[in-house]
Scaffold this motif. Structure first.
Motif, PDB file in Angstrom:
ATOM      1  N   PHE A 178       0.981  -1.182  -0.082  1.00 24.25           N
ATOM      2  CA  PHE A 178       0.027  -0.061  -0.097  1.00 24.25           C
ATOM      3  C   PHE A 178       0.959   1.268   0.047  1.00 24.25           C
ATOM      4  O   PHE A 178       0.706   2.072  -0.775  1.00 24.25           O
ATOM      5  CB  PHE A 178      -0.872   0.016   1.346  1.00 24.25           C
ATOM      6  N   ARG A 179       1.913   1.140   0.889  1.00 24.89           N
ATOM      7  CA  ARG A 179       2.715   2.408   1.005  1.00 24.89           C
ATOM      8  C   ARG A 179       3.643   2.692  -0.269  1.00 24.89           C
ATOM      9  O   ARG A 179       3.695   3.827  -0.596  1.00 24.89           O
ATOM     10  CB  ARG A 179       3.606   2.355   2.343  1.00 24.89           C
ATOM     11  N   GLN A 180       3.918   1.448  -0.721  1.00 24.26           N
ATOM     12  CA  GLN A 180       4.859   1.649  -1.979  1.00 24.26           C
ATOM     13  C   GLN A 180       4.157   2.098  -2.995  1.00 24.26           C
ATOM     14  O   GLN A 180       4.820   2.931  -3.824  1.00 24.26           O
ATOM     15  CB  GLN A 180       5.326   0.191  -2.308  1.00 24.26           C
ATOM     16  N   TYR A 181       2.790   2.074  -3.217  1.00 24.75           N
ATOM     17  CA  TYR A 181       2.040   2.788  -4.303  1.00 24.75           C
ATOM     18  C   TYR A 181       1.115   3.684  -3.976  1.00 24.75           C
ATOM     19  O   TYR A 181       0.103   3.863  -4.489  1.00 24.75           O
ATOM     20  CB  TYR A 181       1.196   1.285  -4.873  1.00 24.75           C
ATOM     21  N   LYS A 182       1.510   4.461  -2.761  1.00 24.54           N
ATOM     22  CA  LYS A 182       1.085   5.636  -2.525  1.00 24.54           C
ATOM     23  C   LYS A 182      -0.432   5.540  -1.998  1.00 24.54           C
ATOM     24  O   LYS A 182      -1.247   6.269  -2.154  1.00 24.54           O
ATOM     25  CB  LYS A 182       1.166   6.680  -3.419  1.00 24.54           C
ATOM     26  N   ILE A 183      -0.709   4.331  -1.518  1.00 26.60           N
ATOM     27  CA  ILE A 183      -2.208   3.978  -0.773  1.00 26.60           C
ATOM     28  C   ILE A 183      -1.981   3.801   0.605  1.00 26.60           C
ATOM     29  O   ILE A 183      -1.030   3.018   1.123  1.00 26.60           O
ATOM     30  CB  ILE A 183      -2.615   2.790  -1.394  1.00 26.60           C
ATOM     31  N   GLU A 184      -2.634   4.993   1.411  1.00 24.86           N
ATOM     32  CA  GLU A 184      -2.613   4.859   2.821  1.00 24.86           C
ATOM     33  C   GLU A 184      -3.738   4.147   3.429  1.00 24.86           C
ATOM     34  O   GLU A 184      -4.827   4.257   3.316  1.00 24.86           O
ATOM     35  CB  GLU A 184      -2.666   6.452   3.239  1.00 24.86           C
ATOM     36  N   PRO A 185      -3.137   3.038   4.381  1.00 23.19           N
ATOM     37  CA  PRO A 185      -4.038   2.290   5.041  1.00 23.19           C
ATOM     38  C   PRO A 185      -4.935   3.342   6.069  1.00 23.19           C
ATOM     39  O   PRO A 185      -4.345   3.963   6.796  1.00 23.19           O
ATOM     40  CB  PRO A 185      -3.329   1.223   5.721  1.00 23.19           C
ATOM     41  N   LYS A 186      -6.407   3.215   6.077  1.00 27.68           N
ATOM     42  CA  LYS A 186      -7.132   3.785   6.703  1.00 27.68           C
ATOM     43  C   LYS A 186      -8.215   2.988   7.710  1.00 27.68           C
ATOM     44  O   LYS A 186      -8.659   3.678   8.872  1.00 27.68           O
ATOM     45  CB  LYS A 186      -7.748   4.790   5.754  1.00 27.68           C
ATOM     46  N   ARG A 187      -8.618   1.780   7.353  1.00 29.15           N
ATOM     47  CA  ARG A 187      -9.527   1.166   7.974  1.00 29.15           C
ATOM     48  C   ARG A 187      -9.257  -0.380   7.920  1.00 29.15           C
ATOM     49  O   ARG A 187      -8.859  -0.781   6.776  1.00 29.15           O
ATOM     50  CB  ARG A 187     -10.765   1.489   7.443  1.00 29.15           C
ATOM     51  N   MET A 188      -9.216  -0.842   8.995  1.00 34.65           N
ATOM     52  CA  MET A 188      -9.020  -2.335   9.089  1.00 34.65           C
ATOM     53  C   MET A 188      -9.844  -3.048   9.979  1.00 34.65           C
ATOM     54  O   MET A 188     -10.270  -2.447  10.950  1.00 34.65           O
ATOM     55  CB  MET A 188      -7.483  -2.638   9.336  1.00 34.65           C
ATOM     56  N   GLN A 189     -10.049  -4.377   9.659  1.00 35.79           N
ATOM     57  CA  GLN A 189     -10.891  -5.348  10.614  1.00 35.79           C
ATOM     58  C   GLN A 189     -10.364  -6.768  10.469  1.00 35.79           C
ATOM     59  O   GLN A 189     -10.249  -7.224   9.501  1.00 35.79           O
ATOM     60  CB  GLN A 189     -12.322  -5.209  10.141  1.00 35.79           C
ATOM     61  N   LEU A 190     -10.362  -7.297  11.661  1.00 33.31           N
ATOM     62  CA  LEU A 190     -10.094  -8.854  11.617  1.00 33.31           C
ATOM     63  C   LEU A 190     -11.404  -9.518  11.944  1.00 33.31           C
ATOM     64  O   LEU A 190     -12.143  -9.366  12.852  1.00 33.31           O
ATOM     65  CB  LEU A 190      -8.917  -9.097  12.931  1.00 33.31           C
ATOM     66  N   VAL A 191     -11.488 -10.775  11.167  1.00 33.78           N
ATOM     67  CA  VAL A 191     -12.346 -11.495  11.415  1.00 33.78           C
ATOM     68  C   VAL A 191     -12.080 -12.813  12.084  1.00 33.78           C
ATOM     69  O   VAL A 191     -11.116 -13.535  11.437  1.00 33.78           O
ATOM     70  CB  VAL A 191     -12.952 -11.840   9.999  1.00 33.78           C
TER      71      VAL A 191
END
Length: 247
Positions: A185-198
């Motif tokens: 994500f960071r390499q391609y300029k995408i910023e992690p914003k939301r995450m959920q574990l199932v």
């Protein structure tokens, strides 16, 4: 009445039993992961353009159509699956809103615009490419489950190519690939914003990861409350039941 091929069957989407989908145990049947991603992903309610990569038999576009009035495009590399998806779209009279494109996400497609989509979703192959001797005897299942025709980096690169600046990318994967996902994500300029574990149930390790990033977004990750699928008696939890059945 749709003519089914081979061992195909006609199923109903549990979230809306008026919607039908063509499935096959030896070619492709959608899983709970697709349902979870379709519920997790941000959706513009009234307008918007959505792209679903690795669309399989079109389950995610059909599920997303219940959450948005926008236009949805599904890209699938396997001709048989793309054909199944197109037929399912036609069965539900959704041709005006859902478009299936057969093709490789590593290549450019005239029907798919660059830096255009408000949301890109993907349920990609989860597992590293096995040795030829370890491939599933069923080629369809090998391609769907293993990084044979595309790697995780190929997927993230395609997401970045097609999502608009400020647009959202949502992916379902395995928790053990979290580090790889955030790194790419960071390499391609995408910023992690939301995450959920199932989690399958309380006391068990997480087996599914849902993550959303924003192209050119600012840092700041929100980790949502854990989602448990089963109670101790193997019945669905109330939250899982709402996601799967829509009630």
């Amino acid at each position: 009445m749709e003519t089914l091929m081979g061992d195909e069957r006609l199923d109903y989407l549990l979230i809306d039993e008026t919607m039908k989908i063509i499935q096959s145990p030896t070619v492709f049947s959608y899983s709970l992961d697709a349902v979870l991603l379709a519920q997790f992903a941000y959706m513009p309610i009234n307008r918007g353009d959505i792209l679903d990569l690795c669309t399989g038999n079109g389950a995610i576009p059909l599920l997303l159509s219940k959450r948005t009035k926008g236009t949805i495009t599904g890209l699938e590399i396997q001709p048989r699956l793309a054909h199944m998806a197109s037929r399912s779209v036609a069965l539900n009279n959704m041709e005006d809103r859902i478009h299936i494109v057969e093709g490789d996400l590593k290549e450019r497609h005239a029907a798919i615009k660059q830096s255009f989509y408000d949301v890109v979703t993907c349920n990609p192959p989860y597992f590293a490419t096995p040795k030829d001797t370890e491939h599933n005897v069923n080629e369809h299942l090998t391609i769907a489950r293993h990084e044979v025709l595309c790697t995780l980096e190929d997927v993230i690169k395609a997401c970045k190519l097609y999502v608009k600046p400020g647009g959202k990318i949502s992916i379902v994967h395995r928790p053990e690939r979290l580090t790889d996902l955030i790194t790419l994500f960071r390499q391609y300029k995408i910023e992690p914003k939301r995450m959920q574990l199932v989690y399958p149930k309380m006391g068990k390790p997480a087996n599914t990861l849902l993550i959303e990033g924003v192209r050119d977004g600012k840092p700041g990750l929100t980790i949502l409350s854990p989602l448990y699928i089963y109670e101790e008696d193997e019945t669905y939890t109330e939250e899982a039941r709402k996601i799967i059945y829509g009630k």
